[in-house]
Design an enzyme around this catalytic site. Sequence first.
Site, PDB file in Angstrom:
ATOM      1  N   GLY A  11      16.057 -59.340  58.796  1.00  0.00           N
ATOM      2  CA  GLY A  11      15.208 -58.196  59.161  1.00  0.00           C
ATOM      3  C   GLY A  11      13.741 -58.595  59.186  1.00  0.00           C
ATOM      4  O   GLY A  11      13.282 -59.322  58.310  1.00  0.00           O
ATOM      5  N   ALA A  22      -0.143 -69.069  58.861  1.00  0.00           N
ATOM      6  CA  ALA A  22      -0.523 -69.964  57.762  1.00  0.00           C
ATOM      7  C   ALA A  22       0.220 -71.292  57.870  1.00  0.00           C
ATOM      8  O   ALA A  22      -0.362 -72.364  57.678  1.00  0.00           O
ATOM      9  CB  ALA A  22      -0.231 -69.294  56.421  1.00  0.00           C
ATOM     10  N   ARG A  72      20.212 -61.975  63.421  1.00  0.00           N
ATOM     11  CA  ARG A  72      21.201 -62.293  62.387  1.00  0.00           C
ATOM     12  C   ARG A  72      22.273 -63.095  63.123  1.00  0.00           C
ATOM     13  O   ARG A  72      22.694 -62.713  64.205  1.00  0.00           O
ATOM     14  CB  ARG A  72      21.765 -61.011  61.777  1.00  0.00           C
ATOM     15  CG  ARG A  72      20.664 -60.078  61.200  1.00  0.00           C
ATOM     16  CD  ARG A  72      21.249 -58.995  60.325  1.00  0.00           C
ATOM     17  NE  ARG A  72      20.387 -57.847  60.151  1.00  0.00           N
ATOM     18  CZ  ARG A  72      19.479 -57.691  59.182  1.00  0.00           C
ATOM     19  NH1 ARG A  72      19.285 -58.655  58.304  1.00  0.00           N
ATOM     20  NH2 ARG A  72      18.764 -56.594  59.086  1.00  0.00           N
ATOM     21  N   ASP A 103      17.320 -62.968  51.426  1.00  0.00           N
ATOM     22  CA  ASP A 103      18.304 -63.828  50.741  1.00  0.00           C
ATOM     23  C   ASP A 103      19.374 -64.380  51.692  1.00  0.00           C
ATOM     24  O   ASP A 103      19.801 -65.528  51.540  1.00  0.00           O
ATOM     25  CB  ASP A 103      18.915 -63.136  49.518  1.00  0.00           C
ATOM     26  CG  ASP A 103      19.670 -61.876  49.878  1.00  0.00           C
ATOM     27  OD1 ASP A 103      19.487 -61.366  51.002  1.00  0.00           O
ATOM     28  OD2 ASP A 103      20.452 -61.396  49.035  1.00  0.00           O
ATOM     29  N   ASP A 127      12.423 -55.138  51.402  1.00  0.00           N
ATOM     30  CA  ASP A 127      13.239 -54.638  50.288  1.00  0.00           C
ATOM     31  C   ASP A 127      12.736 -55.072  48.906  1.00  0.00           C
ATOM     32  O   ASP A 127      13.094 -54.453  47.908  1.00  0.00           O
ATOM     33  CB  ASP A 127      14.692 -55.110  50.440  1.00  0.00           C
ATOM     34  CG  ASP A 127      15.333 -54.610  51.727  1.00  0.00           C
ATOM     35  OD1 ASP A 127      14.840 -53.601  52.261  1.00  0.00           O
ATOM     36  OD2 ASP A 127      16.312 -55.227  52.195  1.00  0.00           O
ATOM     37  N   ASP A 129      13.759 -57.512  47.208  1.00  0.00           N
ATOM     38  CA  ASP A 129      14.971 -57.741  46.407  1.00  0.00           C
ATOM     39  C   ASP A 129      15.225 -59.226  46.139  1.00  0.00           C
ATOM     40  O   ASP A 129      16.333 -59.618  45.794  1.00  0.00           O
ATOM     41  CB  ASP A 129      16.191 -57.125  47.114  1.00  0.00           C
ATOM     42  CG  ASP A 129      16.422 -57.722  48.491  1.00  0.00           C
ATOM     43  OD1 ASP A 129      15.536 -58.435  49.001  1.00  0.00           O
ATOM     44  OD2 ASP A 129      17.494 -57.472  49.071  1.00  0.00           O
ATOM     45  N   ARG A 171      18.273 -51.499  51.194  1.00  0.00           N
ATOM     46  CA  ARG A 171      19.626 -52.054  51.080  1.00  0.00           C
ATOM     47  C   ARG A 171      20.205 -51.734  49.701  1.00  0.00           C
ATOM     48  O   ARG A 171      20.294 -50.568  49.366  1.00  0.00           O
ATOM     49  CB  ARG A 171      19.607 -53.558  51.352  1.00  0.00           C
ATOM     50  CG  ARG A 171      20.887 -54.074  51.969  1.00  0.00           C
ATOM     51  CD  ARG A 171      20.785 -55.558  52.188  1.00  0.00           C
ATOM     52  NE  ARG A 171      19.975 -55.873  53.352  1.00  0.00           N
ATOM     53  CZ  ARG A 171      20.427 -55.920  54.598  1.00  0.00           C
ATOM     54  NH1 ARG A 171      21.689 -55.699  54.851  1.00  0.00           N
ATOM     55  NH2 ARG A 171      19.644 -56.208  55.603  1.00  0.00           N
ATOM     56  N   GLN A 251       9.813 -47.952  58.512  1.00  0.00           N
ATOM     57  CA  GLN A 251       9.361 -48.698  57.335  1.00  0.00           C
ATOM     58  C   GLN A 251       9.224 -50.193  57.611  1.00  0.00           C
ATOM     59  O   GLN A 251       8.655 -50.932  56.811  1.00  0.00           O
ATOM     60  CB  GLN A 251      10.349 -48.511  56.167  1.00  0.00           C
ATOM     61  CG  GLN A 251      10.437 -47.091  55.689  1.00  0.00           C
ATOM     62  CD  GLN A 251      11.733 -46.821  54.933  1.00  0.00           C
ATOM     63  OE1 GLN A 251      11.776 -46.911  53.731  1.00  0.00           O
ATOM     64  NE2 GLN A 251      12.796 -46.491  55.652  1.00  0.00           N
TER      65      GLN A 251
HETATM   66  O1  F6P Z   1      16.587 -55.830  54.770  1.00  0.00           O
HETATM   67  C1  F6P Z   1      15.704 -54.994  55.452  1.00  0.00           C
HETATM   68  C2  F6P Z   1      16.421 -53.739  55.923  1.00  0.00           C
HETATM   69  O2  F6P Z   1      15.466 -52.960  56.609  1.00  0.00           O
HETATM   70  C3  F6P Z   1      17.119 -52.924  54.841  1.00  0.00           C
HETATM   71  O3  F6P Z   1      16.233 -52.145  54.083  1.00  0.00           O
HETATM   72  C4  F6P Z   1      18.086 -52.120  55.658  1.00  0.00           C
HETATM   73  O4  F6P Z   1      19.199 -51.721  54.890  1.00  0.00           O
HETATM   74  C5  F6P Z   1      18.494 -53.103  56.737  1.00  0.00           C
HETATM   75  O5  F6P Z   1      17.466 -54.082  56.816  1.00  0.00           O
HETATM   76  C6  F6P Z   1      18.702 -52.499  58.094  1.00  0.00           C
HETATM   77  O6  F6P Z   1      19.165 -53.500  58.926  1.00  0.00           O
HETATM   78  P1  F6P Z   1      19.176 -53.395  60.518  1.00  0.00           P
HETATM   79  O7  F6P Z   1      17.765 -53.505  60.994  1.00  0.00           O
HETATM   80  O8  F6P Z   1      20.028 -54.530  60.948  1.00  0.00           O
HETATM   81  O9  F6P Z   1      19.743 -52.048  60.849  1.00  0.00           O
END
Ligand code: F6P
Length: 319
Positions: A11, A22, A72, A103, A127, A129, A171, A251
């Site tokens: 994402g 940078a 992805r 990750d 996230d 995370d 997530r 977001q």
């Molecule tokens: O990891 C970033 C994120 O925006 C998460 O907060 C969300 O669950 C997910 O990616 C959404 O993924 P996509 O853009 O593939 O719908």
Amino acid sequence: MKRIGVLTSGGDAPGMNAAIRAVVRKSIFMGREVFGIHRGYLGLINGEIKKMNLGSVADIIHRGGTILLTARCEEFKTEEGQQKAIDNLRKYGIEGLIVIGGDGSFRGALDLGKRGFPVIGVPGTIDNDIPCTDYSIGFDTAINTVIEIINKIRDTATSHERTFVIEVMGRDSGWIALESGLAGGAESILVPEVKFNIEQICDKLLKGYRRGKLHSIIIVAEGAARGFDIGEAIKERTGFETRVTVLGHIQRGGTPTAMDRILASRLGAKAVDLLIQGERNKMVGIKGKDIVAIDLDKVLSEKKEFDFNIYELANTLSI
Ligand code: F6P
């Protein structure tokens, strides 16, 4: 190491462009050549690789998204996919790769690392995370986007004396909900890290109502529950007029905050330093004021700590 590659994966997150800038500028400053890989691991497999120069990253520090594009990629999870990627890197004489992402992207990076190709990860995800770093690039911008929207929703919530449920991303992580909830003065914050009790949430709303409160804001992390389910449950139990807003991909966009640009610039430059010093299979992160390097193996074996102190504070202040 003469040639460095850089890609963004997973994402997108505001500040990724500042990190790319940078990496490119620091590499050139250090007398190295730098190559941008388009569309993450997919582009690596397909050989979408272009040499970058100082001008390639001009006028991007303030832009959201990623100029390198992102994707992805399932094929990269296979041995054949990884071998194709390494073959392409070698074809261009690239000797080290900087991966900006979350990750999932680091798992891919470590796969390359284990096949003998030097990689450095730069944490980029809204996230927040990722373990072993206090913050990841994009988080600060995302929470600022959320609080701007909370402010707007507050205006209409007060006028109509309504309860609003706002579902935010993250997530499996509650960090966006936690910090935007505290900064936005939410009445309740629902996160996956803490089991919630809908009766208690409703009791608190009713108590506030009896005290003359005109409106309430509940922040729900997508990993904790669906905003619409919480909205229904509150309406059923309290009879309050309830509205639900799911913020979604709003977001992920927008111009990065100063915090994210600075973090991205520091992490991107450090990643180049590490590669040049011969380090490999590490992630750069921020701990307090310091930029640190941590083994990717360690990063991927841990879970990001949740800040229960901030969670408690938010509860205390929204009594
Ligand atoms: O990891 C970033 C994120 O925006 C998460 O907060 C969300 O669950 C997910 O990616 C959404 O993924 P996509 O853009 O593939 O719908």
